[in-house]
Design an enzyme around this catalytic site. Structure first.
Site, PDB file in Angstrom:
ATOM      1  CB  SER A  23      -0.815  -0.158   1.521  1.00  0.00           C
ATOM      2  OG  SER A  23      -0.941   1.025   1.611  1.00  0.00           O
ATOM      3  CE1 TYR A  79      -5.053  -2.378   4.438  1.00  0.00           C
ATOM      4  CE2 TYR A  79      -3.363  -0.080   4.422  1.00  0.00           C
ATOM      5  CZ  TYR A  79      -3.842  -1.433   3.190  1.00  0.00           C
ATOM      6  OH  TYR A  79      -5.037  -1.223   2.481  1.00  0.00           O
TER       7      TYR A  79
END
Length: 249
Positions: free
Chosen positions: A134, A147
């Site tokens: 990400s 995350y």
């Protein structure tokens, strides 16, 4: 590319599903792993797509599915680690159970799938592992501690695989910004003002758009293909330019 055998985790939705469609349309064999039943009705898959229900955070299930894939097709060429979940919390808000869940799904799954896919690639003498990380491996928004940590760690895993298994096996990571997936829509739904939050997210990107998952799949397709044969150990941002501009004149 010649016809390949591709295993994709998180294949039932989002980037994983778009990757499955991309490789099927290119004529390859795709094995989709997910805890949810796959839905690829819009694609004429014939004998090209096999779905296996699998919790990719559990080694026994991963080992079984990878083994079944090799038994069916004879080998395995490409692994796309796309399974992922998002939880919104700071370090002090995150429970141990939430932390472990995010790490297991986002990071441990990539380790387990690579662990059991790589021996087949070694036997064949070639293979590619693509880890879906990400943009939050580089820049981080508020309240995404587990995350962003999991996605940052994937870059280290990518480098380790690239170094340990060269020259036969390549490993790369892609780092998307906001992608138009069900997971993003759930995030919008949790906002106090959905429309305002949506517009804020769009404005964060220099391209003033949210990336469709098909574009991420196309990048994965290129990076796993023969024309990218000298690319390994690297991460690639497909993020609409998020986080590279300093406000002001």
């Amino acid at each position: 590319m010649e016809k390949k055998v591709i295993v994709i985790t998180g294949a039932s939705s989002g980037i994983g599903r778009s990757c499955a469609i991309y490789f099927i349309e290119k004529g390859h064999y795709v094995v989709g792993l997910d805890v949810n039943e796959a839905a690829l009705d819009a694609v004429n898959v014939e004998d090209q797509f096999t779905f296996m229900k699998c919790d990719v955070s559990k080694e026994a299930e991963v080992k079984k599915c990878i083994g079944t894939t090799i038994e069916k097709y004879g080998d395995l060429d490409i692994l796309v680690n796309s399974a992922g979940i998002q939880r919104y919390s700071t370090v002090t808000e995150t429970t141990e159970e939430e932390w472990d869940l995010v790490m297991n799904v986002n990071l441990k799954s990539a380790f387990l799938c690579a662990k059991h896919a790589i021996p087949s690639m070694q036997k064949k003498g070639q293979g590619v592992v693509v880890n879906v990380s990400s943009v939050q491996a580089y820049i981080t928004q508020h309240r995404v501690a587990p995350y962003s940590t999991s996605k940052t760690a994937m870059l280290g895993l990518t480098r380790s695989i690239a170094v340990d298994y060269a020259p036969e096996i390549r490993c790369v990571a892609i780092c998307p910004g906001s992608v138009d997936t069900a997971m993003l829509q759930v995030a919008f739904d949790q906002a106090e003002d959905r429309d305002k939050t949506y517009n804020e997210v769009v404005d964060m990107h220099l391209m003033k758009r949210i990336c469709p998952p098909s574009e991420v799949a196309a990048l994965i397709g290129f990076l796993s293909g023969d024309d990218a044969g000298s690319i390994t150990g690297q991460s690639f941002r497909i993020d609409g330019g998020i986080g590279i501009s300093i406000p002001g004149n």
